[in-house]
Design an enzyme around this catalytic site. Structure first.
Site, short mmCIF file in Angstrom:
data_model
loop_
_atom_site.label_atom_id
_atom_site.label_comp_id
_atom_site.label_asym_id
_atom_site.label_seq_id
_atom_site.Cartn_x
_atom_site.Cartn_y
_atom_site.Cartn_z
N TYR A 1 0.83 -1.21 0.00
CA TYR A 1 0.00 0.00 0.00
C TYR A 1 0.86 1.26 0.00
O TYR A 1 0.42 2.31 -0.46
CB TYR A 1 -0.90 0.03 1.24
CG TYR A 1 -2.26 -0.59 1.04
CD1 TYR A 1 -2.37 -1.91 0.59
CD2 TYR A 1 -3.42 0.13 1.31
CE1 TYR A 1 -3.63 -2.48 0.42
CE2 TYR A 1 -4.67 -0.44 1.14
CZ TYR A 1 -4.77 -1.75 0.70
OH TYR A 1 -6.01 -2.31 0.53
N LYS B 1 2.98 -15.30 1.73
CA LYS B 1 3.30 -16.17 0.58
C LYS B 1 4.81 -16.38 0.58
O LYS B 1 5.52 -15.92 -0.32
CB LYS B 1 2.83 -15.50 -0.72
CG LYS B 1 1.32 -15.48 -0.90
CD LYS B 1 0.76 -16.78 -1.46
CE LYS B 1 1.14 -16.98 -2.90
NZ LYS B 1 0.63 -18.29 -3.40
N ASP C 1 -3.11 -17.83 0.21
CA ASP C 1 -4.16 -18.36 -0.67
C ASP C 1 -4.86 -19.56 -0.01
O ASP C 1 -6.09 -19.66 -0.02
CB ASP C 1 -3.59 -18.72 -2.06
CG ASP C 1 -2.39 -19.67 -2.01
OD1 ASP C 1 -1.78 -19.80 -0.93
OD2 ASP C 1 -2.08 -20.27 -3.05
N ASP D 1 -6.44 -7.08 3.63
CA ASP D 1 -7.57 -6.42 2.98
C ASP D 1 -8.48 -7.48 2.37
O ASP D 1 -9.70 -7.46 2.57
CB ASP D 1 -7.03 -5.46 1.91
CG ASP D 1 -8.15 -4.66 1.25
OD1 ASP D 1 -9.07 -4.24 1.96
OD2 ASP D 1 -8.08 -4.47 0.02
N ASP E 1 -12.26 -9.21 4.02
CA ASP E 1 -13.54 -9.19 3.31
C ASP E 1 -14.14 -10.59 3.23
O ASP E 1 -15.35 -10.77 3.37
CB ASP E 1 -13.37 -8.61 1.89
CG ASP E 1 -13.64 -7.10 1.84
OD1 ASP E 1 -13.57 -6.45 2.90
OD2 ASP E 1 -13.90 -6.58 0.74
C1 IPM Z 1 -10.49 -1.30 3.81
C2 IPM Z 1 -10.74 -0.61 2.49
C3 IPM Z 1 -9.59 0.36 2.24
C4 IPM Z 1 -8.33 -0.46 2.05
C5 IPM Z 1 -9.82 1.33 1.07
C6 IPM Z 1 -11.12 2.09 1.20
C7 IPM Z 1 -8.67 2.27 0.90
O1 IPM Z 1 -10.91 -1.54 1.48
O2 IPM Z 1 -10.37 -0.61 4.83
O3 IPM Z 1 -10.43 -2.54 3.82
O4 IPM Z 1 -8.04 -0.95 0.94
O5 IPM Z 1 -7.61 -0.61 3.03
MG MG Z 2 -10.97 -3.56 2.16
#
Ligand code: IPM
Ligand code: MG
Length: 367
Positions: free
Chosen positions: A141, A191, A224, A248, A252
């Site tokens: 990042y 990884k 993975d 990230d 999710d």
């Molecule tokens: C998160 C989001 C952020 C990230 C974005 C909005 C920059 O997806 O907090 O997971 O990628 O970290």
């Molecule tokens: Mg995110």
């Protein structure tokens, strides 16, 4: 000690879910004599509209001074065409980076009342309680060099994955400390089979473990395979420790296991300040949901649970955090549902404010 909070509602549904948090904060002030000094300011598209930047220097300075920042959500289609450096997300990334919030805690907890909302079978997710610790201020990042460069007559997109030993060491310690207060297990994901940064990650995590946390059970997994295991049998995990980008993605995946993104809070913690409290920012995992913004439909629970995390990690009010989490659980158990939680059985959804009413009533009942 005074308790100071900076509230940044942001864009989309941010302001309306944050309005419910304001009511919870007031409840603690009047009913529990737990007072907060609250200031409010702009971030994301809202800040861009006012100042031409997604985060003003004055707001950044305020964020550095308070005990905790509470952020709603940033972004919206209106800002999609802005230059990269002005996009709402840059405001959020600047807060994370300049406050040095290296440990991002993302709990994925499945509320029993909602287990049927998961895309996985009930027995796979019911009772699920995992904590992802995502490194938040380094890795791909932020790594340099980065950019879109010209090479051999064509453009090349470039980002750099980069971790120092110290960066891995400190976030690993956060994960082991948390594990000791939970299931005492850490699974570290990288990884190491293809990335040097992964090899170093694994070595440093193992060393921190062997030297300082031998009592915690540690395992390593390729990221993975970790994604696959999260979908196959998520209850094998307690704390998952991983880098910025894998975190990230994996967070999710973990979020979806629980059935609703509208329910999940997060905490981003840095080093202790002079008063002993960690630099901290709390935010829901969901986004700004521009499609439903301003309609009073949004689920305020993720934002309210983010405030519960603030009570626990910034203000040392673990019992009050639990009170708030139990109030949310009670309301869900009673069948109170915002639109995002409407299943096949149908029913009438409540509004954002009605969900707030129900949680306040459950808080009252807890006294
Ligand atoms: C998160 C989001 C952020 C990230 C974005 C909005 C920059 O997806 O907090 O997971 O990628 O970290
Ligand atoms: Mg995110």
């Amino acid at each position: 000690m005074t308790n100071t909070l900076l509230i940044l509602p942001g864009d989309g549904i941010g302001p309306e879910v944050m309005a419910e948090v304001h009511r919870i904060i007031d409840w603690y002030g009047t009913k529990r004599d737990l007072k907060f000094e609250v200031t409010e300011d702009l971030v994301g598209g809202a800040a861009y509209d006012a100042h031409g930047k997604p985060l003003s220097d004055a707001t950044m300075a305020k964020a550095q001074e308070v005990d905790a920042v509470l952020l709603g959500a940033v972004g919206g289609p209106k800002y999609d065409t802005l230059d990269f450096s002005l996009k709402p997300e840059r405001g959020l990334l600047r807060l994370r980076k300049e406050m040095d919030l290296f440990a991002n805690l993302r709990p994925a907890q499945c509320f029993d009342a909602l287990a049927d909302f998961s895309s996985l079978k009930r027995d796979v997710v019911s009772g699920l309680d995992i904590m992802i610790v995502r490194e938040l201020t380094s890795g791909i990042y932020f790594g340099e060099p980065r950019g879109i460069i010209e090479e051999g007559g064509q453009r090349v997109g470039l980002n750099t994955q980069r971790y120092t030993e110290a960066e891995i060491d400190r976030v690993a310690r956060s994960a082991f400390e948390l594990a000791r207060k939970r299931g005492n297990k850490v699974c570290s994901m990288e990884k190491a089979n293809v990335m040097e940064s992964g090899i170093l990650w694994r070595e440093v995590v193992q060393k921190v473990h062997d030297e300082s946390y031998p009592d915690v059970e540690l395992s390593h997994m390729y990221a993975d395979a970790g994604g696959m295991q999260l979908c196959r049998w998520p209850k094998q995990f307690d704390v998952i420790l991983t880098d910025n980008l894998f975190g990230d993605l994996l967070s999710d995946v973990a979020a979806m296991l629980t059935g609703s993104l509208g329910m999940l809070p997060s905490a981003s913690l840095g080093a202790p300040m002079e008063n002993g409290r960690p630099k901290a920012m709390y935010e829901p995992v969901h986004g700004s949901a521009p499609d439903i913004a301003g309609q009073g439909k949004a689920n305020p629970i993720a934002c309210i649970l983010s405030f519960a995390m603030a009570l626990r990690y910034s203000f040392d009010e673990g019992a009050e955090a639990t009170r708030l989490e139990k109030a949310v659980e009670k309301v869900l158990g009673d069948g109170v549902r915002t639109a995002d939680l409407m299943g096949a059985e149908g029913g009438t959804p409540v509004s954002t404010a009605q969900m707030g009413d129900a949680i306040l009533a459950a808080l009252d009942a807890s006294l």
